[in-house]
Design an enzyme around this catalytic site. Structure first.
Site, PDB file in Angstrom:
ATOM      1  CD  GLU A   1      23.406   0.015 -50.230  1.00  0.00           C
ATOM      2  OE1 GLU A   1      24.355  -0.068 -49.435  1.00  0.00           O
ATOM      3  OE2 GLU A   1      22.710  -0.963 -50.551  1.00  0.00           O
TER       4      GLU A   1
ATOM      5  CE  LYS B   1      27.423  -9.243 -34.587  1.00  0.00           C
ATOM      6  NZ  LYS B   1      26.281  -8.333 -34.726  1.00  0.00           N
TER       7      LYS B   1
ATOM      8  CD  GLU C   1      24.603 -12.386 -51.719  1.00  0.00           C
ATOM      9  OE1 GLU C   1      24.465 -11.355 -52.416  1.00  0.00           O
ATOM     10  OE2 GLU C   1      24.597 -13.526 -52.195  1.00  0.00           O
TER      11      GLU C   1
ATOM     12  CB  CYS D   1      20.924  -5.212 -50.822  1.00  0.00           C
ATOM     13  SG  CYS D   1      19.976  -6.729 -50.930  1.00  0.00           S
TER      14      CYS D   1
HETATM   15  P1  NAD Z   1      26.515  -3.637 -41.623  1.00  0.00           P
HETATM   16  O1  NAD Z   1      27.614  -3.944 -42.553  1.00  0.00           O
HETATM   17  O2  NAD Z   1      26.587  -2.414 -40.807  1.00  0.00           O
HETATM   18  O3  NAD Z   1      26.273  -4.832 -40.593  1.00  0.00           O
HETATM   19  C1  NAD Z   1      26.016  -6.154 -41.004  1.00  0.00           C
HETATM   20  C2  NAD Z   1      26.457  -7.125 -39.937  1.00  0.00           C
HETATM   21  O4  NAD Z   1      27.870  -7.052 -39.800  1.00  0.00           O
HETATM   22  C3  NAD Z   1      25.882  -6.847 -38.571  1.00  0.00           C
HETATM   23  O5  NAD Z   1      25.576  -8.078 -37.941  1.00  0.00           O
HETATM   24  C4  NAD Z   1      27.021  -6.142 -37.868  1.00  0.00           C
HETATM   25  O6  NAD Z   1      26.950  -6.275 -36.472  1.00  0.00           O
HETATM   26  C5  NAD Z   1      28.215  -6.874 -38.440  1.00  0.00           C
HETATM   27  N1  NAD Z   1      29.494  -6.142 -38.387  1.00  0.00           N
HETATM   28  C6  NAD Z   1      29.698  -4.807 -38.298  1.00  0.00           C
HETATM   29  N2  NAD Z   1      31.006  -4.528 -38.277  1.00  0.00           N
HETATM   30  C7  NAD Z   1      31.660  -5.710 -38.377  1.00  0.00           C
HETATM   31  C8  NAD Z   1      33.038  -6.085 -38.429  1.00  0.00           C
HETATM   32  N3  NAD Z   1      34.025  -5.172 -38.367  1.00  0.00           N
HETATM   33  N4  NAD Z   1      33.342  -7.388 -38.560  1.00  0.00           N
HETATM   34  C9  NAD Z   1      32.374  -8.321 -38.635  1.00  0.00           C
HETATM   35  N5  NAD Z   1      31.066  -8.033 -38.577  1.00  0.00           N
HETATM   36  C10 NAD Z   1      30.697  -6.733 -38.457  1.00  0.00           C
HETATM   37  O7  NAD Z   1      25.199  -3.665 -42.539  1.00  0.00           O
HETATM   38  P2  NAD Z   1      23.724  -3.298 -42.113  1.00  0.00           P
HETATM   39  O8  NAD Z   1      23.698  -1.813 -41.908  1.00  0.00           O
HETATM   40  O9  NAD Z   1      23.271  -4.206 -41.034  1.00  0.00           O
HETATM   41  O10 NAD Z   1      22.915  -3.692 -43.423  1.00  0.00           O
HETATM   42  C11 NAD Z   1      22.769  -2.826 -44.504  1.00  0.00           C
HETATM   43  C12 NAD Z   1      23.697  -3.188 -45.658  1.00  0.00           C
HETATM   44  O11 NAD Z   1      23.488  -4.560 -46.013  1.00  0.00           O
HETATM   45  C13 NAD Z   1      23.422  -2.416 -46.927  1.00  0.00           C
HETATM   46  O12 NAD Z   1      24.644  -2.008 -47.503  1.00  0.00           O
HETATM   47  C14 NAD Z   1      22.722  -3.428 -47.833  1.00  0.00           C
HETATM   48  O13 NAD Z   1      22.825  -3.173 -49.213  1.00  0.00           O
HETATM   49  C15 NAD Z   1      23.382  -4.688 -47.430  1.00  0.00           C
HETATM   50  N6  NAD Z   1      22.548  -5.843 -47.782  1.00  0.00           N
HETATM   51  C16 NAD Z   1      22.927  -6.635 -48.827  1.00  0.00           C
HETATM   52  C17 NAD Z   1      22.149  -7.709 -49.207  1.00  0.00           C
HETATM   53  C18 NAD Z   1      22.563  -8.589 -50.358  1.00  0.00           C
HETATM   54  O14 NAD Z   1      22.070  -9.704 -50.429  1.00  0.00           O
HETATM   55  N7  NAD Z   1      23.442  -8.163 -51.228  1.00  0.00           N
HETATM   56  C19 NAD Z   1      20.982  -8.012 -48.507  1.00  0.00           C
HETATM   57  C20 NAD Z   1      20.623  -7.200 -47.421  1.00  0.00           C
HETATM   58  C21 NAD Z   1      21.431  -6.109 -47.073  1.00  0.00           C
END
Ligand code: NAD
Length: 480
Positions: free
Chosen positions: A383, A173, A248, A282
């Site tokens: 962040e 997804k 992550e 991240c």
């Molecule tokens: P997000 O949490 O907004 O979304 C991530 C995914 O989760 C998307 O596919 C979204 O549609 C889905 N999602 C949203 N709400 C949900 C719910 N209630 N239940 C299940 N799924 C849901 O994150 P983003 O804005 O897409 O990405 C940025 C974040 O990701 C930053 O905080 C970044 O640090 C983190 N990140 C972490 C790593 C790592 O490896 N630690 C790598 C890349 C990004």
């Protein structure tokens, strides 16, 4: 403009209720694709397709044959490298040079895990009773893979690779800003000959489709990359069915510069450690902790190197930093820049929209360097996920490590010193999952990647990732 479809059970399908949404390119604000907006019905369809595939030939297949299919998958990705890179670049405004590197990584990740299929095994254990005790590493079944928009196809590969290598079937997804490369990845898996239903890709709002996966009784595990707050929500939702969860999450990583470091090397390479991907990383080293005796010199060198970073059109191969993912994201970052100023940090460079008129229609923001940040400021604690870094001076090694560890996050970090004993002492003392010494490289396909504290649970990449996608069964045989 292309209309995309979901990949469920080997077929390209619209959302069950026919709804769609648009993907907007942040460089110009134009629509680059129309994508199905799934619902719980689509989650159900994907879960039953994935379960059918798990019950079918996939599970009976020899590990080496599974590996061969994955190698073919990697090759098909390579064959479509330029197409995927262009798509990735357009949907989130990622500079094309970075997108090309990431798509190449996708093929390499699939190759690594193709090789891992035959190296995943249990052990024999000398238990106290007379007999033979051994373990079996088995797939979990159907797994849900929820990925973010900052490194869309690469994050997908980090999960798809080990999930399939361990013999699971998967439902991917993608985030709604970046569904296009994930959908193509699902199509390419079919082209490579992966059996129908082994890799399904569904799209739609996170709180509907993502949460639907996290709640579904037919899914054994959720692997998630995204914001810490979303990770918390997923843990709560997954608790209902006691799913395995790996996360992550976010970061606020330190870049620690001791006075005896190669300051030129630090300054010339470290802008990319925070401004790469427009700071939407991240691992971004968004806090520079610098020994006071070289503080002014480091700020000057770093600001100069930052001003030399090429901000521009993502389709230009010379561009190093493109726009933010959306206008909403830029507004959020501008608010952080204002809060840094209001709380008394000194803006040394950037933090404004570019003066170049050709970038006026995009979600651009010039990389910002704040000096005299203090640990209590919002820009130091939270962040930001944009091109903003703050500098904090320190007096002693102990103070540097205390400041570095004073964060609820613990993902990555760098240490710069020519004194290797000091650098290694610091590397041991940092409460973070991935540390770099005298460089900023924290991602290696062959090595584990993941966070301490609120940066996550579990490790991706390396052989360690396979543990996240397997059940461990113990068998005891009485041979008396
Ligand atoms: P997000 O949490 O907004 O979304 C991530 C995914 O989760 C998307 O596919 C979204 O549609 C889905 N999602 C949203 N709400 C949900 C719910 N209630 N239940 C299940 N799924 C849901 O994150 P983003 O804005 O897409 O990405 C940025 C974040 O990701 C930053 O905080 C970044 O640090 C983190 N990140 C972490 C790593 C790592 O490896 N630690 C790598 C890349 C990004």
């Amino acid at each position: 403009m292309t209309e995309y479809q979901m990949v469920i059970g080997g077929e390209l399908v619209a959302a069950a209720d026919g709804q769609t949404f648009e993907v907007v390119e942040p460089h110009r604000g134009t629509v680059v694709g129309v994508v199905p907006s799934g619902t719980a019905r689509d989650v159900d369809r994907a879960v039953s397709a994935a379960q059918d595939a798990f019950d079918g030939e996939w599970t009976g297949m020899a590990a080496s044959d599974r590996g061969r299919l994955m190698l073919r998958f990697a090759q098909v990705v390579r064959d479509h490298e330029e197409e995927l890179s262009q798509l990735e670049s357009r949907q989130i405004g990622k500079p094309i040079s970075g997108a090309r590197w990431e798509v190449a990584q996708v093929a390499k990740v699939l190759e690594f895990y193709a090789g891992a299929t035959t190296k995943l095994h249990g052990s024999t254990i000398p238990v106290s009773r007379p007999g033979l005790d051994f373990t079996l590493r088995e797939p979990i079944g159907v797994v849900g893979l929820i990925v973010p928009w900052n490194f869309p196809i690469m994050m997908a590969a980090w999960k798809v690779g080990p999930a399939l290598a361990a013999g699971n079937t998967a439902i991917l997804k993608p985030a709604s800003y970046s569904p296009l490369t994930a959908l193509r990845l699902g199509e390419l898996a079919l082209e490579a000959g992966l059996p129908a239903g082994v890799l399904n890709v569904i799209t739609g709002p996170g709180p509907v489709v993502g949460a639907g996966l996290a709640a579904h009784g037919g899914i054994g595990k959720i692997a998630f990359t995204g914001e810490t707050a979303t990770g918390q929500e997923i843990m709560r939702t997954a608790a209902g069915t006691i799913k395995k969860v790996s996360l992550e999450l976010g970061g606020k990583s330190p870049n620690i510069v001791f006075a005896d470091a190669d300051l030129e090397k630090f300054a010339s390479t470290s802008p990319y450690a925070v401004f790469d991907n427009c700071g939407q990383d991240c691992c971004a080293r968004s806090r520079i902790l610098v020994e006071r005796s070289v503080h002014e010199q480091v700020v000057e060198l770093f600001a100069k190197a930052t001003q030399a970073v090429k901000v521009g059109d993502p389709s230009d191969p010379a561009t190093e930093v493109g726009p933010l993912v959306s206008f909403r994201q830029r507004a959020k970052i501008e608010e952080y820049v204002a809060s840094g100023r209001d709380e008394g940090a000194q803006l040394v460079t950037g933090g404004v929209r570019p003066s170049d008129p050709t970038l006026a229609d995009g979600a651009y923001l010039m990389p910002a360097v704040f000096d005299h940040m203090t640990p209590d400021m919002r820009i130091s604690r939270e962040e930001i996920f944009g091109p903003v870094v703050g500098v904090i001076p320190f007096d002693t090694e102990e103070e540097a490590l205390r400041l570095a560890n004073a964060s609820p996050y613990g993902l990555s970090g760098s240490i710069w010193s020519r004194d290797m004993a000091k650098a290694l002492r610091s590397a041991k003392a940092l409460r973070s999952g991935v540390i770099s010494v005298n460089c900023n490289n924290s991602v290696h396909i062959e090595a584990p990647f993941g966070g301490y504290k609120q940066s996550g649970i579990g490790r991706e990449l390396g052989m360690e990732a396979l543990e996240l996608y397997t059940e461990l069964k113990n068998v005891f045989v009485d041979i008396s």
